[in-house]
Design a protein around this motif. Structure first.
Motif, PDB file in Angstrom:
ATOM      1  N   LEU A 164       1.839  10.866   1.654  1.00 16.13           N
ATOM      2  CA  LEU A 164       0.429  10.484   1.749  1.00 16.13           C
ATOM      3  C   LEU A 164      -0.101   9.937   0.428  1.00 16.13           C
ATOM      4  CD1 LEU A 164      -1.023  13.445   3.874  1.00 16.13           C
ATOM      5  CD2 LEU A 164      -0.170  11.223   4.661  1.00 16.13           C
ATOM      6  N   VAL A 165       0.354  10.513  -0.680  1.00 12.67           N
ATOM      7  CA  VAL A 165      -0.043  10.010  -1.994  1.00 12.67           C
ATOM      8  C   VAL A 165       0.530   8.617  -2.214  1.00 12.67           C
ATOM      9  CG1 VAL A 165       0.233  10.340  -4.483  1.00 12.67           C
ATOM     10  CG2 VAL A 165      -0.336  12.285  -3.030  1.00 12.67           C
ATOM     11  N   LEU A 173      -0.721  16.106   9.401  1.00 13.11           N
ATOM     12  CA  LEU A 173      -0.983  16.653   8.073  1.00 13.11           C
ATOM     13  C   LEU A 173      -2.177  15.943   7.434  1.00 13.11           C
ATOM     14  CD1 LEU A 173      -0.199  18.332   5.550  1.00 13.11           C
ATOM     15  CD2 LEU A 173       1.397  16.487   4.948  1.00 13.11           C
ATOM     16  N   PHE A 174      -2.206  14.635   7.499  1.00 19.10           N
ATOM     17  CA  PHE A 174      -3.287  13.861   6.905  1.00 19.10           C
ATOM     18  C   PHE A 174      -4.627  14.193   7.564  1.00 19.10           C
ATOM     19  CE2 PHE A 174      -5.879   9.960   7.489  1.00 19.10           C
ATOM     20  CZ  PHE A 174      -6.375   9.872   6.194  1.00 19.10           C
ATOM     21  N   LEU A 175      -4.656  14.280   8.889  1.00 18.39           N
ATOM     22  CA  LEU A 175      -5.903  14.572   9.591  1.00 18.39           C
ATOM     23  C   LEU A 175      -6.426  15.966   9.241  1.00 18.39           C
ATOM     24  CD1 LEU A 175      -5.141  13.027  13.107  1.00 18.39           C
ATOM     25  CD2 LEU A 175      -6.549  12.059  11.270  1.00 18.39           C
ATOM     26  N   ASP A 176      -5.525  16.934   9.087  1.00 15.27           N
ATOM     27  CA  ASP A 176      -5.960  18.270   8.680  1.00 15.27           C
ATOM     28  C   ASP A 176      -6.573  18.265   7.287  1.00 15.27           C
ATOM     29  OD1 ASP A 176      -5.411  19.621  10.975  1.00 15.27           O
ATOM     30  OD2 ASP A 176      -3.842  20.904  10.156  1.00 15.27           O
ATOM     31  N   ARG A 236       0.833  -1.202   0.000  1.00 16.04           N
ATOM     32  CA  ARG A 236       0.000   0.000   0.000  1.00 16.04           C
ATOM     33  C   ARG A 236       0.872   1.258   0.000  1.00 16.04           C
ATOM     34  NH1 ARG A 236      -3.783  -0.570   4.917  1.00 16.04           N
ATOM     35  NH2 ARG A 236      -3.801  -2.748   4.307  1.00 16.04           N
ATOM     36  N   ASP A 237       2.184   1.090  -0.211  1.00 14.52           N
ATOM     37  CA  ASP A 237       3.127   2.213  -0.234  1.00 14.52           C
ATOM     38  C   ASP A 237       3.932   2.169  -1.529  1.00 14.52           C
ATOM     39  OD1 ASP A 237       4.993   4.191   0.183  1.00 14.52           O
ATOM     40  OD2 ASP A 237       5.637   3.477   2.150  1.00 14.52           O
ATOM     41  N   LEU A 291       2.492   6.118   9.435  1.00 12.56           N
ATOM     42  CA  LEU A 291       2.987   7.471   9.188  1.00 12.56           C
ATOM     43  C   LEU A 291       3.812   7.990  10.359  1.00 12.56           C
ATOM     44  CD1 LEU A 291      -0.289   9.101   7.803  1.00 12.56           C
ATOM     45  CD2 LEU A 291       1.669   8.301   6.455  1.00 12.56           C
ATOM     46  N   LYS A 292       4.708   8.924  10.082  1.00 13.10           N
ATOM     47  CA  LYS A 292       5.405   9.664  11.134  1.00 13.10           C
ATOM     48  C   LYS A 292       4.397  10.613  11.793  1.00 13.10           C
ATOM     49  CE  LYS A 292       9.883   9.791   8.698  1.00 13.10           C
ATOM     50  NZ  LYS A 292      10.038   8.362   8.874  1.00 13.10           N
TER      51      LYS A 292
END
Length: 379
Positions: free
Chosen positions: A319-320, A281-284, A173-174, A274-275
């Protein structure tokens, strides 16, 4: 003698090519695996079965999207064409155990060679054993759920580890795992379209194909909620299969507030990898900037995220690559509905009905209620 060998090799290639065209690789795909047959046809050209050279093929996409299923179907169909084959699953999980990589190397050697159990004392020893014993064999190896480039270096190594015609299939998935290891082709898994999604859901929820108008509409609602994600369709179908119509309605209402944990846990694996700064960043993005209004220029959003200390240029790339977000041609952020739901569920945490305790508040009514409460002296 040399000419005879060359001629026989050419004849074999011709026979393999003709055989492949006469007998497509989709002959024994399980009828319950909706949509797999079409996706196998898209991947078949990448594998170049019957041709020389060693190819490493990556299958990448969101959790629960069908990567493992697709790889397993290919393994079942084409394994007969190789001198030896092996499918190693759950590498992300298995590698975290003590001596995990050594045990995985043993699985590869034992699976391909079909000899007595091979013992690997050290990872470096396992690398040499795989190369020495497989470099003259045409092998098929499937490495499922790989989450680190370093693990590919120890398990898949380089192309000179294997004989001509070998194929190494890797699911992850990465996407960085694949680009970092310089695989030959990255195949992006595609989610199910509406017709495929309905067919898969109905296979698991018998009520879904009964010709009753209310059930038909509810089935469409479930399929819309799942957004083409096979995992979600299977989980929801199995859950609803013995429920009455009022229970279907209740379950759909509940899903809007409380996601199904079997789906959530699968999607959350990518988030957990994730770090800390990437998580924030993702949650925002999930709470505030998905499909932001047109007046929210992408440059403006990037400035906001940068001012928060998120280093968004590199963070968004991560994230992408982890299939958590996508970016349109216009620079807009987007993601699967269930991925966003997972993010918002994380933010609500242990206080789903108390927005004052959430790290982020994005619903207008919650903001107004909080402001109204503050004006009345409440905390």
């Amino acid at each position: 003698m040399h000419d005879n060998k060359h001629e026989s090799k050419c004849i074999k290639n011709i026979i393999d090519t003709i055989s492949h065209r006469l007998h497509p690789l989709t002959s024994s795909v399980d009828d319950n695996l909706v949509g797999v047959e079409a996706r196998m046809q898209h991947l078949i050209s990448d594998l170049q079965i019957g041709l020389d050279g060693v190819l490493m093929i990556g299958i990448w996409g969101v959790g629960g999207g069908g990567k493992t299923t697709l790889a397993s179907c290919f393994y079942d169909e084409i394994s007969i064409k190789f001198d030896g084959c092996c499918s190693v699953k759950n590498i992300r999980e298995e590698s975290s155990n003590k001596d995990g990589l050594e045990r995985l190397q043993e699985k590869i050697l034992y699976g391909v060679l079909k000899q007595k159990q091979v013992e690997v004392g050290r990872v470096e020893e396992g690398r040499h054993m795989i190369r020495d014993r497989l470099q003259h064999k045409k092998v098929l190896i499937v490495l499922d759920d790989v989450d680190k480039v370093e693990h590919l270096e120890e398990l898949a190594g380089s192309r000179d580890w294997y004989g001509e015609g070998s194929r190494i299939i890797i699911t992850t998935r990465d996407a960085h795992v694949l680009t970092g290891h310089k695989v030959d082709v990255i195949h992006n898994i595609t989610l199910l379209n509406n017709d495929e999604a309905m067919k898969l859901f109905c296979k698991h929820a018998p009520r879904g194909h009964i010709c009753i108008e209310d059930y038909e509409q509810l089935s469409k609602d479930v399929v819309s909620y799942a957004g083409g994600l096979p995992l979600a369709l299977r989980v929801l179908g199995r859950f609803l299969c013995d429920k009455e119509i009022n229970e279907w309605r209740s379950a759909l209402d509940r899903l809007k507030e409380i996601p199904e944990t079997d789906i959530l846990d699968k999607l959350k694996i990518s988030f957990d990898g994730l770090k800390p700064v990437e998580r924030e960043l993702f949650l925002d993005i999930a709470c505030f900037f998905r499909r932001a209004p047109s007046w929210y220029a992408s440059e403006y959003i990037m400035k906001i995220l940068d001012a928060c200390g998120f280093h968004p240029v590199i963070g968004i790339k991560v994230l992408v690559q982890k299939a958590l977000i996508t970016i349109s041609a216009y620079g807009d952020f987007d993601m699967h509905d269930l991925v966003q739901e997972m993010a918002q569920y994380i933010v609500r945490g242990e206080h789903p009905n108390n927005p004052e305790k959430h790290s982020r508040v994005w619903k207008k009514e919650d903001v107004l209620n909080m402001c109204y409460g503050c004006n009345n002296g409440n905390r």
